[in-house]
Design a protein around this motif. Structure first.
Motif, short mmCIF file in Angstrom:
data_model
loop_
_atom_site.label_atom_id
_atom_site.label_comp_id
_atom_site.label_asym_id
_atom_site.label_seq_id
_atom_site.Cartn_x
_atom_site.Cartn_y
_atom_site.Cartn_z
N ALA A 1 0.83 -1.21 0.00
CA ALA A 1 0.00 0.00 0.00
C ALA A 1 0.86 1.26 0.00
CB ALA A 1 -0.92 -0.02 1.21
N ASP A 2 1.94 1.25 0.81
CA ASP A 2 2.83 2.41 0.85
C ASP A 2 3.48 2.64 -0.50
OD1 ASP A 2 2.21 2.75 3.51
OD2 ASP A 2 4.01 1.73 4.26
N LEU A 3 3.85 1.54 -1.18
CA LEU A 3 4.49 1.69 -2.49
C LEU A 3 3.51 2.28 -3.50
CD1 LEU A 3 6.91 1.23 -4.34
CD2 LEU A 3 6.08 -1.10 -4.73
N ARG A 4 2.28 1.82 -3.47
CA ARG A 4 1.30 2.38 -4.39
C ARG A 4 1.08 3.88 -4.12
NH1 ARG A 4 -1.27 -2.61 -3.26
NH2 ARG A 4 -2.65 -1.57 -1.74
N ALA A 5 1.03 4.25 -2.85
CA ALA A 5 0.83 5.66 -2.51
C ALA A 5 2.02 6.51 -2.95
CB ALA A 5 0.60 5.80 -1.00
N SER A 6 3.23 5.99 -2.70
CA SER A 6 4.43 6.76 -3.07
C SER A 6 4.55 6.89 -4.58
CB SER A 6 5.67 6.10 -2.47
OG SER A 6 5.84 4.79 -2.97
N GLU A 7 4.16 5.84 -5.32
CA GLU A 7 4.19 5.95 -6.77
C GLU A 7 3.19 6.97 -7.28
OE1 GLU A 7 3.49 1.95 -7.98
OE2 GLU A 7 5.62 1.39 -8.02
N ALA A 8 2.01 7.01 -6.66
CA ALA A 8 1.02 8.03 -7.06
C ALA A 8 1.52 9.43 -6.75
CB ALA A 8 -0.30 7.76 -6.33
N THR A 9 2.15 9.60 -5.58
CA THR A 9 2.70 10.91 -5.22
C THR A 9 3.80 11.31 -6.18
OG1 THR A 9 2.20 10.49 -2.87
CG2 THR A 9 3.83 12.19 -3.37
N LEU A 10 4.65 10.34 -6.54
CA LEU A 10 5.73 10.65 -7.49
C LEU A 10 5.17 11.07 -8.84
CD1 LEU A 10 8.71 10.70 -8.29
CD2 LEU A 10 8.52 8.24 -8.80
N ARG A 11 4.16 10.40 -9.33
CA ARG A 11 3.56 10.78 -10.62
C ARG A 11 2.96 12.19 -10.55
NH1 ARG A 11 1.78 5.31 -10.45
NH2 ARG A 11 -0.26 6.02 -9.67
N ASN A 12 2.34 12.50 -9.45
CA ASN A 12 1.72 13.82 -9.28
C ASN A 12 2.78 14.92 -9.29
OD1 ASN A 12 -0.45 15.73 -8.64
ND2 ASN A 12 0.47 15.80 -6.59
N HIS A 13 3.90 14.67 -8.56
CA HIS A 13 4.97 15.68 -8.52
C HIS A 13 5.65 15.81 -9.86
CE1 HIS A 13 4.88 16.83 -4.30
NE2 HIS A 13 4.86 15.53 -3.92
N ALA B 1 4.21 15.43 -12.79
CA ALA B 1 3.29 16.22 -13.63
C ALA B 1 3.33 17.69 -13.24
CB ALA B 1 1.87 15.66 -13.50
N GLN B 2 3.40 17.94 -11.92
CA GLN B 2 3.48 19.31 -11.45
C GLN B 2 4.77 19.97 -11.92
OE1 GLN B 2 1.06 20.87 -9.99
NE2 GLN B 2 2.11 22.80 -9.48
N LEU B 3 5.87 19.21 -11.90
CA LEU B 3 7.15 19.76 -12.35
C LEU B 3 7.09 20.12 -13.83
CD1 LEU B 3 10.16 20.37 -11.93
CD2 LEU B 3 10.62 17.93 -12.39
#
Length: 374
Positions: A129-141, A143-145
């Motif tokens: 679950a933590d890995l899925r959350a961190s991957e989603a956060t990484l994709r969001n950042h 895209a923001q970058l």
């Protein structure tokens, strides 16, 4: 006067008869004596070479030194000196309490292995679950970058905003890598798969092996006779502390044999399987039939700690002795029991063909065959 003369005549006749008897007796002795000596000498000559014997022989038996396989305090001695025991009989017992504690401890570790498996599975799910959350956060950042870079290219945002976006992406990527490593570790602890059975886990196998070792040590707390035999001289008492391999008592097997040490010059015609006759000093007149079981591959001196070095110094030739083992058909009869260490006399029948008479008859037979073949 006539009466006296008559008596003298009778006495002379008796004397003459007695003298005649002595002469006949002497003639018989002169004839029978040498004849008996000749017969005895002839017998020994005819049979000489057929039999070989020695008085350097002793009864032997297997002897086992009983020693514990674990260390501990002796709490019970179930046998006494010179007591006959059967295979599997209890000899003595070592305090089992510390060993039972070890068994209980390892049993608890096995039970803990089940709890550890469940915990590892929960850890795996959490790491997933933590890995899925961190991957989603990484994709969001990421895209923001990308959006901020486009805005920076148009001069709409400041450079600091772009730098903060880059830092957020790097931080999210590090969190993602850490969560991936945690998940991999959880998978490894589960044997490579989350559904790995308990008995396939390495930690469970180690605990199970340790439990088997503890149970084996507990079974060794009772020391039992490995063979049928008689307990030898012992001083073991309850309260003694024994270490692993420490001699506790000797056990002499019931099966015995005789070992005869023959001169090397007497073994010319000795072969395995030949019949023999054994007389033990303890039971004079009693003969035990036996068979030559084996002949040693070397003389007794070759097995000594310091064998003779005949190539050095002055040399004196000494006739060596070769051990020969004899199997006894019946080791005890009529209450006569053979015990290890008893002295004995052994005589081997090498066969009549090795006597002068046997050699003469065999030679005559071979000559006759040659004549017939011609």
């Amino acid at each position: 006067m006539n009466k006296k003369l008559e008596n003298e005549v009778v006495a002379d006749a008796e004397t003459a008869a007695s003298s005649g008897k002595r002469q006949r007796s002497n003639r018989i002795l002169w004839i029978a004596g040498p004849l008996a000596v000749a017969l005895v000498a002839g017998y020994f000559y005819i049979t000489s070479g057929r039999y070989t014997s020695t008085d350097n022989a002793y009864v032997q038996a297997d002897q086992v030194t009983i020693a514990p396989q674990i260390s501990g305090l002796v709490v019970e001695v179930a046998v006494r000196e010179n007591q006959a025991v059967r295979k599997g009989d209890l000899l003595f017992r070592i305090d089992p309490e510390p060993l039972q504690i070890a068994v209980d401890q390892m049993q608890a570790q096995i039970e803990a292995a089940g709890d550890y498996l469940n915990a590892s599975r929960d850890t795996y799910r959490s790491a997933s679950a933590d890995l899925r959350a961190s991957e989603a956060t990484l994709r969001n950042h990421e895209a923001q970058l990308q959006r901020i870079r486009e805005l920076r290219a148009k001069g709409i945002v400041a450079q600091k905003v772009l730098d903060d976006a880059d830092n957020d992406v790097a931080t999210a990527r590090g969190t993602r890598d850490a969560d991936a490593a945690t998940l991999a570790k959880s998978r490894t602890m589960l044997g490579g798969a989350v559904n790995t059975p308990l008995d396939k886990l390495s930690g469970y196998k180690v605990a199970k092996a340790q439990l088997a070792k503890a149970n084996l040590d507990l079974s060794h707390a009772e020391v039992r006779a490995p063979i049928d035999g008689t307990v030898g001289k012992m001083h073991l008492q309850p309260g003694d502390y024994l270490t692993i391999g420490q001699a506790a008592m000797p056990l002499v097997a019931h099966s015995v044999w005789v070992e005869g040490n023959f001169k090397e010059t007497d073994l010319t015609n000795v072969r395995v399987g030949q019949s023999a006759e054994i007389v033990v000093d303890t039971y004079p007149g009693r003969k035990w039939p036996a068979t030559v079981s084996s002949i040693s591959p070397a003389s007794g001196s070759q097995f000594s700690i310091l064998p003779a070095q005949n190539a050095t110094g002055n040399w004196v030739k000494i006739v060596q002795r070769i051990p020969v083992r004899f199997e006894i058909a019946q080791t005890s009869a009529d209450g006569l029991v053979l015990r290890a260490g008893m002295s004995a006399d052994v005589k081997i029948d090498t066969g009549k063909e090795h006597s002068p008479l046997g050699r003469w008859t065999s030679s005559a037979g071979s000559k006759e065959e040659v004549a017939m073949s011609r």
